[in-house]
Design a protein around this motif. Sequence first.
Motif, PDB file in Angstrom:
ATOM      1  N   MET A  95       0.864  -1.180   0.000  1.00 15.76           N
ATOM      2  CA  MET A  95       0.000   0.000   0.000  1.00 15.76           C
ATOM      3  C   MET A  95       0.900   1.228   0.000  1.00 15.76           C
ATOM      4  O   MET A  95       1.922   1.244   0.688  1.00 15.76           O
ATOM      5  CB  MET A  95      -0.889   0.018   1.236  1.00 15.76           C
ATOM      6  N   LEU A  96       0.517   2.242  -0.752  1.00 21.15           N
ATOM      7  CA  LEU A  96       1.276   3.483  -0.822  1.00 21.15           C
ATOM      8  C   LEU A  96       0.480   4.589  -0.147  1.00 21.15           C
ATOM      9  O   LEU A  96      -0.671   4.831  -0.502  1.00 21.15           O
ATOM     10  CB  LEU A  96       1.542   3.871  -2.273  1.00 21.15           C
ATOM     11  N   ALA A  97       1.099   5.267   0.803  1.00 19.77           N
ATOM     12  CA  ALA A  97       0.402   6.318   1.539  1.00 19.77           C
ATOM     13  C   ALA A  97      -0.022   7.463   0.623  1.00 19.77           C
ATOM     14  O   ALA A  97      -1.095   8.023   0.789  1.00 19.77           O
ATOM     15  CB  ALA A  97       1.275   6.850   2.670  1.00 19.77           C
ATOM     16  N   SER A  98       0.814   7.795  -0.359  1.00 22.45           N
ATOM     17  CA  SER A  98       0.493   8.923  -1.234  1.00 22.45           C
ATOM     18  C   SER A  98      -0.553   8.581  -2.287  1.00 22.45           C
ATOM     19  O   SER A  98      -1.137   9.472  -2.890  1.00 22.45           O
ATOM     20  CB  SER A  98       1.758   9.436  -1.919  1.00 22.45           C
ATOM     21  N   SER A  99      -0.791   7.293  -2.528  1.00 23.32           N
ATOM     22  CA  SER A  99      -1.774   6.851  -3.529  1.00 23.32           C
ATOM     23  C   SER A  99      -2.571   5.677  -2.978  1.00 23.32           C
ATOM     24  O   SER A  99      -2.428   4.543  -3.446  1.00 23.32           O
ATOM     25  CB  SER A  99      -1.059   6.442  -4.822  1.00 23.32           C
ATOM     26  N   PRO A 100      -3.434   5.891  -2.000  1.00 22.84           N
ATOM     27  CA  PRO A 100      -4.138   4.774  -1.377  1.00 22.84           C
ATOM     28  C   PRO A 100      -5.051   3.998  -2.316  1.00 22.84           C
ATOM     29  O   PRO A 100      -5.294   2.817  -2.098  1.00 22.84           O
ATOM     30  CB  PRO A 100      -4.937   5.420  -0.249  1.00 22.84           C
ATOM     31  N   ALA A 101      -5.531   4.617  -3.368  1.00 28.25           N
ATOM     32  CA  ALA A 101      -6.431   3.920  -4.298  1.00 28.25           C
ATOM     33  C   ALA A 101      -5.685   3.071  -5.311  1.00 28.25           C
ATOM     34  O   ALA A 101      -6.298   2.262  -6.006  1.00 28.25           O
ATOM     35  CB  ALA A 101      -7.308   4.926  -5.022  1.00 28.25           C
ATOM     36  N   LEU A 102      -4.376   3.224  -5.406  1.00 32.48           N
ATOM     37  CA  LEU A 102      -3.600   2.498  -6.409  1.00 32.48           C
ATOM     38  C   LEU A 102      -3.669   0.987  -6.200  1.00 32.48           C
ATOM     39  O   LEU A 102      -3.827   0.230  -7.140  1.00 32.48           O
ATOM     40  CB  LEU A 102      -2.144   2.968  -6.389  1.00 32.48           C
ATOM     41  N   ASN A 103      -3.549   0.542  -4.972  1.00 33.35           N
ATOM     42  CA  ASN A 103      -3.628  -0.882  -4.661  1.00 33.35           C
ATOM     43  C   ASN A 103      -4.494  -1.035  -3.412  1.00 33.35           C
ATOM     44  O   ASN A 103      -4.023  -1.402  -2.352  1.00 33.35           O
ATOM     45  CB  ASN A 103      -2.230  -1.470  -4.441  1.00 33.35           C
ATOM     46  N   ALA A 104      -5.764  -0.724  -3.568  1.00 38.70           N
ATOM     47  CA  ALA A 104      -6.681  -0.675  -2.425  1.00 38.70           C
ATOM     48  C   ALA A 104      -7.218  -2.054  -2.070  1.00 38.70           C
ATOM     49  O   ALA A 104      -7.347  -2.926  -2.918  1.00 38.70           O
ATOM     50  CB  ALA A 104      -7.843   0.254  -2.752  1.00 38.70           C
ATOM     51  N   MET A 105      -7.552  -2.203  -0.796  1.00 33.71           N
ATOM     52  CA  MET A 105      -8.200  -3.418  -0.327  1.00 33.71           C
ATOM     53  C   MET A 105      -9.677  -3.340  -0.695  1.00 33.71           C
ATOM     54  O   MET A 105     -10.327  -2.322  -0.465  1.00 33.71           O
ATOM     55  CB  MET A 105      -8.039  -3.532   1.191  1.00 33.71           C
ATOM     56  N   ASP A 106     -10.201  -4.416  -1.260  1.00 35.13           N
ATOM     57  CA  ASP A 106     -11.601  -4.464  -1.665  1.00 35.13           C
ATOM     58  C   ASP A 106     -12.378  -5.324  -0.670  1.00 35.13           C
ATOM     59  O   ASP A 106     -12.307  -6.550  -0.707  1.00 35.13           O
ATOM     60  CB  ASP A 106     -11.708  -5.035  -3.077  1.00 35.13           C
ATOM     61  N   HIS A 107     -13.066  -4.676   0.257  1.00 36.72           N
ATOM     62  CA  HIS A 107     -13.838  -5.387   1.272  1.00 36.72           C
ATOM     63  C   HIS A 107     -15.135  -4.618   1.519  1.00 36.72           C
ATOM     64  O   HIS A 107     -15.130  -3.389   1.548  1.00 36.72           O
ATOM     65  CB  HIS A 107     -13.026  -5.490   2.571  1.00 36.72           C
ATOM     66  N   PRO A 108     -16.257  -5.324   1.695  1.00 32.82           N
ATOM     67  CA  PRO A 108     -17.539  -4.629   1.862  1.00 32.82           C
ATOM     68  C   PRO A 108     -17.661  -3.837   3.168  1.00 32.82           C
ATOM     69  O   PRO A 108     -18.408  -2.862   3.227  1.00 32.82           O
ATOM     70  CB  PRO A 108     -18.578  -5.742   1.813  1.00 32.82           C
ATOM     71  N   ARG A 109     -16.932  -4.218   4.209  1.00 32.60           N
ATOM     72  CA  ARG A 109     -17.092  -3.524   5.496  1.00 32.60           C
ATOM     73  C   ARG A 109     -15.913  -2.626   5.870  1.00 32.60           C
ATOM     74  O   ARG A 109     -16.094  -1.580   6.470  1.00 32.60           O
ATOM     75  CB  ARG A 109     -17.306  -4.540   6.615  1.00 32.60           C
ATOM     76  N   TYR A 110     -14.685  -3.022   5.532  1.00 30.16           N
ATOM     77  CA  TYR A 110     -13.509  -2.303   6.009  1.00 30.16           C
ATOM     78  C   TYR A 110     -12.674  -1.729   4.865  1.00 30.16           C
ATOM     79  O   TYR A 110     -12.571  -2.328   3.800  1.00 30.16           O
ATOM     80  CB  TYR A 110     -12.595  -3.235   6.818  1.00 30.16           C
ATOM     81  N   ASP A 111     -12.070  -0.584   5.127  1.00 29.01           N
ATOM     82  CA  ASP A 111     -11.015  -0.020   4.291  1.00 29.01           C
ATOM     83  C   ASP A 111      -9.772   0.068   5.163  1.00 29.01           C
ATOM     84  O   ASP A 111      -9.855   0.438   6.340  1.00 29.01           O
ATOM     85  CB  ASP A 111     -11.358   1.390   3.800  1.00 29.01           C
ATOM     86  N   VAL A 112      -8.623  -0.248   4.583  1.00 31.33           N
ATOM     87  CA  VAL A 112      -7.342  -0.143   5.283  1.00 31.33           C
ATOM     88  C   VAL A 112      -6.393   0.576   4.350  1.00 31.33           C
ATOM     89  O   VAL A 112      -6.343   0.280   3.157  1.00 31.33           O
ATOM     90  CB  VAL A 112      -6.775  -1.537   5.642  1.00 31.33           C
ATOM     91  N   TRP A 113      -5.618   1.536   4.881  1.00 35.72           N
ATOM     92  CA  TRP A 113      -4.604   2.181   4.060  1.00 35.72           C
ATOM     93  C   TRP A 113      -3.430   2.613   4.929  1.00 35.72           C
ATOM     94  O   TRP A 113      -3.548   2.775   6.133  1.00 35.72           O
ATOM     95  CB  TRP A 113      -5.175   3.336   3.252  1.00 35.72           C
ATOM     96  N   ALA A 114      -2.279   2.757   4.280  1.00 37.28           N
ATOM     97  CA  ALA A 114      -1.046   3.160   4.964  1.00 37.28           C
ATOM     98  C   ALA A 114      -1.044   4.664   5.170  1.00 37.28           C
ATOM     99  O   ALA A 114      -1.451   5.425   4.299  1.00 37.28           O
ATOM    100  CB  ALA A 114       0.164   2.750   4.131  1.00 37.28           C
ATOM    101  N   LEU A 115      -0.576   5.099   6.344  1.00 42.53           N
ATOM    102  CA  LEU A 115      -0.444   6.516   6.640  1.00 42.53           C
ATOM    103  C   LEU A 115       1.022   6.964   6.591  1.00 42.53           C
ATOM    104  O   LEU A 115       1.379   7.913   5.920  1.00 42.53           O
ATOM    105  CB  LEU A 115      -1.012   6.865   8.003  1.00 42.53           C
ATOM    106  N   ARG A 116       1.876   6.261   7.370  1.00 41.51           N
ATOM    107  CA  ARG A 116       3.278   6.658   7.459  1.00 41.51           C
ATOM    108  C   ARG A 116       4.101   5.545   8.093  1.00 41.51           C
ATOM    109  O   ARG A 116       3.561   4.657   8.745  1.00 41.51           O
ATOM    110  CB  ARG A 116       3.411   7.942   8.281  1.00 41.51           C
ATOM    111  N   CYS A 117       5.410   5.665   7.912  1.00 39.81           N
ATOM    112  CA  CYS A 117       6.353   4.776   8.589  1.00 39.81           C
ATOM    113  C   CYS A 117       6.865   5.470   9.841  1.00 39.81           C
ATOM    114  O   CYS A 117       6.895   6.702   9.908  1.00 39.81           O
ATOM    115  CB  CYS A 117       7.533   4.460   7.675  1.00 39.81           C
ATOM    116  N   MET A 118       7.262   4.678  10.809  1.00 40.09           N
ATOM    117  CA  MET A 118       7.885   5.226  12.007  1.00 40.09           C
ATOM    118  C   MET A 118       9.352   5.478  11.681  1.00 40.09           C
ATOM    119  O   MET A 118      10.092   4.536  11.401  1.00 40.09           O
ATOM    120  CB  MET A 118       7.754   4.239  13.159  1.00 40.09           C
ATOM    121  N   THR A 119       9.749   6.730  11.696  1.00 43.47           N
ATOM    122  CA  THR A 119      11.104   7.084  11.271  1.00 43.47           C
ATOM    123  C   THR A 119      12.049   7.348  12.433  1.00 43.47           C
ATOM    124  O   THR A 119      13.217   7.602  12.217  1.00 43.47           O
ATOM    125  CB  THR A 119      11.070   8.338  10.362  1.00 43.47           C
ATOM    126  N   SER A 120      11.559   7.318  13.641  1.00 45.21           N
ATOM    127  CA  SER A 120      12.467   7.547  14.788  1.00 45.21           C
ATOM    128  C   SER A 120      12.238   6.535  15.869  1.00 45.21           C
ATOM    129  O   SER A 120      11.312   5.819  15.901  1.00 45.21           O
ATOM    130  CB  SER A 120      12.267   8.943  15.349  1.00 45.21           C
TER     131      SER A 120
END
Length: 120
Positions: A95-120
């Motif tokens: 999943m790409l945070a800047s393009s969540p629709a590019l490879n989206a999860m297809d589910h009738p109840r839930y959406d999941v997408w990446a926000l950010r990585c922990m950098t520190s």
Amino acid sequence: MRIKTMIAVCTVLFAATATAQEVQTAAGGTLRVLDKLTGELTDMSLQVGESSTLGYLQVTLNQCRFPVSNPAGDAYAEVVVRYRDAADPVFAGWMLASSPALNAMDHPRYDVWALRCMTS
């Protein structure tokens, strides 16, 4: 359709690294989950290899990568999402945070997408 999506994701990932953008692996990342029935948003901060459960959904973060030159600019998260105790995941891939629709999860109840990585 799944093959076209994977080709698009690979193209974006390779284009990001081909433009002299060094990518670093993070120790964890943050994913957002939307329950479409209740409208509830939940942020999951996971370490790499860690899983978290929300209702019937189990989310596992396998990897999280970010551009070294702009850590807040994007996140690439490899995620596996399972619903209930099904053998096959409802989503497995990047999943790409800047393009969540590019490879989206297809589910009738839930959406999941990446926000950010922990950098520190």
